[in-house]
Design a protein around this motif. Sequence first.
Motif: not given
Length: 168
Positions: A132-134, A139-145
């Motif tokens: 869900l976080v990813r 969808e917002a155009g961001g990145v997560c790591e």
Amino acid sequence: MDDDGRGFGPRPAGGAAPLGPGPADPLPYEGVWRFTAPAVDASVPQARHAVRDLLLRQGVPVSDDLAQGLLLIVSELVTNAVKHAAVLSPTIAVELAVGAEWLRVSVEDNHPYRPTALETDHGRTGGRGLLLVREITREAGGVCEVEYTASGGKVIWAALPLKPARFA
């Protein structure tokens, strides 16, 4: 909550473009705020409310959709830390960094396990928080790591582009 942190702080990796005005002329809502909480269930809504209140207090020009996505990310990341890291990490840290064109939320704990986003299993009722976080981040155009800390724990972060709300 420490409100003294200002400036350009953490940002998405991958050669991101400059983030707007330089350190000499930050926008009024720019800064880095970090707070700690016990790794208990009650910390989930407390962290979400603290981030929401901070966005409002600082006047961050965030759209309703982005704010709701960010608060869901906070809930999921803090929930994961509480459920999976509390044994080795009785305290977690939540950080919100806001720049001119981005915002980043991170949750840090002292547990060395590096989680992975699980595949969707329709028979399971849980275990999809990182998916869900990813998805919200993508969808917002961001990145997560997920990154390891110097102390052997980990920090999970999501950076989202800040697209100020447009008024008609």
